[in-house]
Design a protein around this motif. Structure first.
Motif, PDB file in Angstrom:
ATOM      1  N   GLU A   1      -8.252  28.348  -6.971  1.00 58.26           N
ATOM      2  CA  GLU A   1      -7.570  28.572  -8.245  1.00 58.26           C
ATOM      3  C   GLU A   1      -6.678  27.367  -8.560  1.00 58.26           C
ATOM      4  O   GLU A   1      -6.095  26.763  -7.666  1.00 58.26           O
ATOM      5  CB  GLU A   1      -6.717  29.834  -8.114  1.00 58.26           C
ATOM      6  N   VAL A   2      -6.588  27.014  -9.852  1.00 59.08           N
ATOM      7  CA  VAL A   2      -5.728  25.904 -10.266  1.00 59.08           C
ATOM      8  C   VAL A   2      -4.432  26.464 -10.840  1.00 59.08           C
ATOM      9  O   VAL A   2      -4.452  27.324 -11.715  1.00 59.08           O
ATOM     10  CB  VAL A   2      -6.435  24.998 -11.308  1.00 59.08           C
ATOM     11  N   LEU A   3      -3.327  25.977 -10.317  1.00 55.48           N
ATOM     12  CA  LEU A   3      -1.997  26.389 -10.760  1.00 55.48           C
ATOM     13  C   LEU A   3      -1.259  25.193 -11.329  1.00 55.48           C
ATOM     14  O   LEU A   3      -1.620  24.047 -11.062  1.00 55.48           O
ATOM     15  CB  LEU A   3      -1.178  26.939  -9.582  1.00 55.48           C
TER      16      LEU A   3
ATOM     17  N   ALA B   1       8.348  26.329  -8.958  1.00 54.41           N
ATOM     18  CA  ALA B   1       7.838  27.408  -9.815  1.00 54.41           C
ATOM     19  C   ALA B   1       6.318  27.333  -9.881  1.00 54.41           C
ATOM     20  O   ALA B   1       5.749  26.241  -9.932  1.00 54.41           O
ATOM     21  CB  ALA B   1       8.428  27.287 -11.213  1.00 54.41           C
ATOM     22  N   LEU B   2       5.665  28.492  -9.891  1.00 54.63           N
ATOM     23  CA  LEU B   2       4.205  28.575  -9.951  1.00 54.63           C
ATOM     24  C   LEU B   2       3.791  29.211 -11.271  1.00 54.63           C
ATOM     25  O   LEU B   2       4.312  30.260 -11.643  1.00 54.63           O
ATOM     26  CB  LEU B   2       3.663  29.427  -8.799  1.00 54.63           C
ATOM     27  N   SER B   3       2.856  28.574 -11.979  1.00 57.01           N
ATOM     28  CA  SER B   3       2.340  29.110 -13.236  1.00 57.01           C
ATOM     29  C   SER B   3       0.825  29.159 -13.190  1.00 57.01           C
ATOM     30  O   SER B   3       0.190  28.326 -12.557  1.00 57.01           O
ATOM     31  CB  SER B   3       2.786  28.240 -14.412  1.00 57.01           C
ATOM     32  N   ARG B   4       0.272  30.150 -13.911  1.00 59.36           N
ATOM     33  CA  ARG B   4      -1.181  30.337 -13.970  1.00 59.36           C
ATOM     34  C   ARG B   4      -1.606  30.296 -15.435  1.00 59.36           C
ATOM     35  O   ARG B   4      -0.880  30.721 -16.312  1.00 59.36           O
ATOM     36  CB  ARG B   4      -1.516  31.691 -13.350  1.00 59.36           C
ATOM     37  N   ARG B   5      -2.825  29.799 -15.685  1.00 64.14           N
ATOM     38  CA  ARG B   5      -3.373  29.735 -17.042  1.00 64.14           C
ATOM     39  C   ARG B   5      -3.863  31.121 -17.431  1.00 64.14           C
ATOM     40  O   ARG B   5      -4.803  31.652 -16.837  1.00 64.14           O
ATOM     41  CB  ARG B   5      -4.529  28.730 -17.056  1.00 64.14           C
ATOM     42  N   ILE B   6      -3.199  31.733 -18.432  1.00 62.49           N
ATOM     43  CA  ILE B   6      -3.579  33.066 -18.909  1.00 62.49           C
ATOM     44  C   ILE B   6      -3.656  33.010 -20.423  1.00 62.49           C
ATOM     45  O   ILE B   6      -2.656  32.700 -21.082  1.00 62.49           O
ATOM     46  CB  ILE B   6      -2.569  34.138 -18.447  1.00 62.49           C
TER      47      ILE B   6
ATOM     48  N   SER C   1       5.926  18.319 -13.435  1.00 59.82           N
ATOM     49  CA  SER C   1       4.875  19.322 -13.609  1.00 59.82           C
ATOM     50  C   SER C   1       3.596  18.705 -13.082  1.00 59.82           C
ATOM     51  O   SER C   1       3.149  17.679 -13.577  1.00 59.82           O
ATOM     52  CB  SER C   1       4.695  19.676 -15.086  1.00 59.82           C
ATOM     53  N   VAL C   2       3.008  19.330 -12.084  1.00 54.53           N
ATOM     54  CA  VAL C   2       1.808  18.782 -11.468  1.00 54.53           C
ATOM     55  C   VAL C   2       0.814  19.909 -11.222  1.00 54.53           C
ATOM     56  O   VAL C   2       1.214  21.044 -10.939  1.00 54.53           O
ATOM     57  CB  VAL C   2       2.179  18.023 -10.155  1.00 54.53           C
ATOM     58  N   GLY C   3      -0.459  19.608 -11.377  1.00 52.34           N
ATOM     59  CA  GLY C   3      -1.498  20.595 -11.095  1.00 52.34           C
ATOM     60  C   GLY C   3      -1.684  20.740  -9.598  1.00 52.34           C
ATOM     61  O   GLY C   3      -1.410  19.813  -8.833  1.00 52.34           O
ATOM     62  N   GLY C   4      -2.152  21.894  -9.196  1.00 55.95           N
ATOM     63  CA  GLY C   4      -2.406  22.124  -7.774  1.00 55.95           C
ATOM     64  C   GLY C   4      -3.551  23.084  -7.580  1.00 55.95           C
ATOM     65  O   GLY C   4      -3.625  24.108  -8.262  1.00 55.95           O
ATOM     66  N   ARG C   5      -4.468  22.742  -6.676  1.00 61.98           N
ATOM     67  CA  ARG C   5      -5.605  23.621  -6.358  1.00 61.98           C
ATOM     68  C   ARG C   5      -5.292  24.342  -5.051  1.00 61.98           C
ATOM     69  O   ARG C   5      -4.961  23.714  -4.052  1.00 61.98           O
ATOM     70  CB  ARG C   5      -6.881  22.809  -6.222  1.00 61.98           C
ATOM     71  N   VAL C   6      -5.392  25.679  -5.075  1.00 63.34           N
ATOM     72  CA  VAL C   6      -5.129  26.489  -3.884  1.00 63.34           C
ATOM     73  C   VAL C   6      -6.279  26.289  -2.907  1.00 63.34           C
ATOM     74  O   VAL C   6      -7.424  26.610  -3.207  1.00 63.34           O
ATOM     75  CB  VAL C   6      -4.970  27.985  -4.257  1.00 63.34           C
ATOM     76  N   MET C   7      -5.979  25.741  -1.733  1.00 60.40           N
ATOM     77  CA  MET C   7      -7.007  25.468  -0.719  1.00 60.40           C
ATOM     78  C   MET C   7      -7.197  26.652   0.226  1.00 60.40           C
ATOM     79  O   MET C   7      -8.292  26.915   0.672  1.00 60.40           O
ATOM     80  CB  MET C   7      -6.657  24.211   0.081  1.00 60.40           C
ATOM     81  N   SER C   8      -6.083  27.345   0.541  1.00 58.75           N
ATOM     82  CA  SER C   8      -6.176  28.529   1.396  1.00 58.75           C
ATOM     83  C   SER C   8      -4.974  29.427   1.153  1.00 58.75           C
ATOM     84  O   SER C   8      -3.911  28.963   0.751  1.00 58.75           O
ATOM     85  CB  SER C   8      -6.254  28.128   2.877  1.00 58.75           C
TER      86      SER C   8
ATOM     87  N   ALA D   1       0.479  29.661   1.419  1.00 60.44           N
ATOM     88  CA  ALA D   1      -0.671  29.041   0.766  1.00 60.44           C
ATOM     89  C   ALA D   1      -0.607  27.550   0.966  1.00 60.44           C
ATOM     90  O   ALA D   1       0.477  26.963   1.120  1.00 60.44           O
ATOM     91  CB  ALA D   1      -0.679  29.364  -0.726  1.00 60.44           C
ATOM     92  N   LYS D   2      -1.780  26.923   0.978  1.00 59.64           N
ATOM     93  CA  LYS D   2      -1.868  25.465   1.034  1.00 59.64           C
ATOM     94  C   LYS D   2      -2.393  25.008  -0.321  1.00 59.64           C
ATOM     95  O   LYS D   2      -3.410  25.515  -0.793  1.00 59.64           O
ATOM     96  CB  LYS D   2      -2.803  25.017   2.150  1.00 59.64           C
ATOM     97  N   VAL D   3      -1.678  24.074  -0.954  1.00 60.95           N
ATOM     98  CA  VAL D   3      -2.006  23.629  -2.303  1.00 60.95           C
ATOM     99  C   VAL D   3      -2.201  22.118  -2.309  1.00 60.95           C
ATOM    100  O   VAL D   3      -1.334  21.373  -1.841  1.00 60.95           O
ATOM    101  CB  VAL D   3      -0.875  24.016  -3.291  1.00 60.95           C
ATOM    102  N   LEU D   4      -3.353  21.669  -2.842  1.00 58.34           N
ATOM    103  CA  LEU D   4      -3.644  20.237  -2.985  1.00 58.34           C
ATOM    104  C   LEU D   4      -3.176  19.809  -4.369  1.00 58.34           C
ATOM    105  O   LEU D   4      -3.627  20.341  -5.380  1.00 58.34           O
ATOM    106  CB  LEU D   4      -5.141  19.990  -2.822  1.00 58.34           C
TER     107      LEU D   4
END
Length: 184
Positions: free
Chosen positions: A117-119, A157-162, A127-134, A140-143
């Motif tokens: 998932e991309v957060l 802070a964590l945000s999701r595209r909704i 503000s930077v994008g992050g892909r949840v790796m595990s 959680a580990k985020v790239l």
């Protein structure tokens, strides 16, 4: 926390971020000298943390245009936090989404984090994008899509595209991560 004084040598991290032919990231910090310090109509000789301070430097204006330096960290040379490419976080999700209503007039529940998932991650003003790796329990580990200058135990802070909007879904604390050394 430090004090900025006129004439101090400063560093801006992560600075100029590039990728080489092998896809490896390189961060070249920007070095300069403080030539002026200002608050509204007051000229300062030194500045302490807290408040809005204008820092005049000798940095080339082309590096600063179009908000390119937003989220970068400025400080004394060699005293800035590490540059991270991925983060291991201890996260806490909100129970319900803020400002989003479902058909039955109730607030929508926040779904758990899923792998790949991309957060959007906010670290200070970055503000930077992050892909949840595990994901495992509340860890959680985020790239990160681009490197960020931060510290262990920093709150993010964590945000999701909704529905085409970034919505706050929770917050996290940085536990550890992979760093890259800045180029000299």
């Amino acid at each position: 926390m430090g004090v900025l004084k006129l004439g101090d040598e400063i560093e801006v991290r992560p600075g100029i971020v590039t990728k080489d032919n092998e896809g490896k990231l390189h961060c070249r910090p920007i070095y300069s000298r403080i030539v002026s310090l200002n608050t509204e109509q007051n000229s300062l000789r030194f500045a302490v943390p807290g408040g809005l301070i204008g820092v005049g430097t000798l940095i080339d204006p082309t590096l600063c245009r179009a908000d390119r330096l937003v989220g970068q960290v400025l400080g004394s040379v060699g005293r800035l936090p590490d540059i991270y490419t991925d983060l291991e976080i201890n996260y806490f999700l909100l129970r319900r989404l803020l400002g989003v209503k479902t058909e039955d007039k109730k607030q929508a529940k926040v779904a758990k984090l899923t792998k790949n998932e991309v957060l959007m991650i906010n670290i200070g003003s970055t503000s930077v994008g992050g892909r949840v790796m595990s994901v495992k329990h509340d860890m959680a580990k985020v790239l990160l899509t681009s490197p960020a200058c931060t510290e262990i135990n920093e709150k993010i802070a964590l945000s999701r595209r909704i529905d085409k909007h970034w919505r706050l879904i929770g917050w996290a604390r940085i536990v550890r991560g992979s760093t890259i050394a800045p180029d000299s």
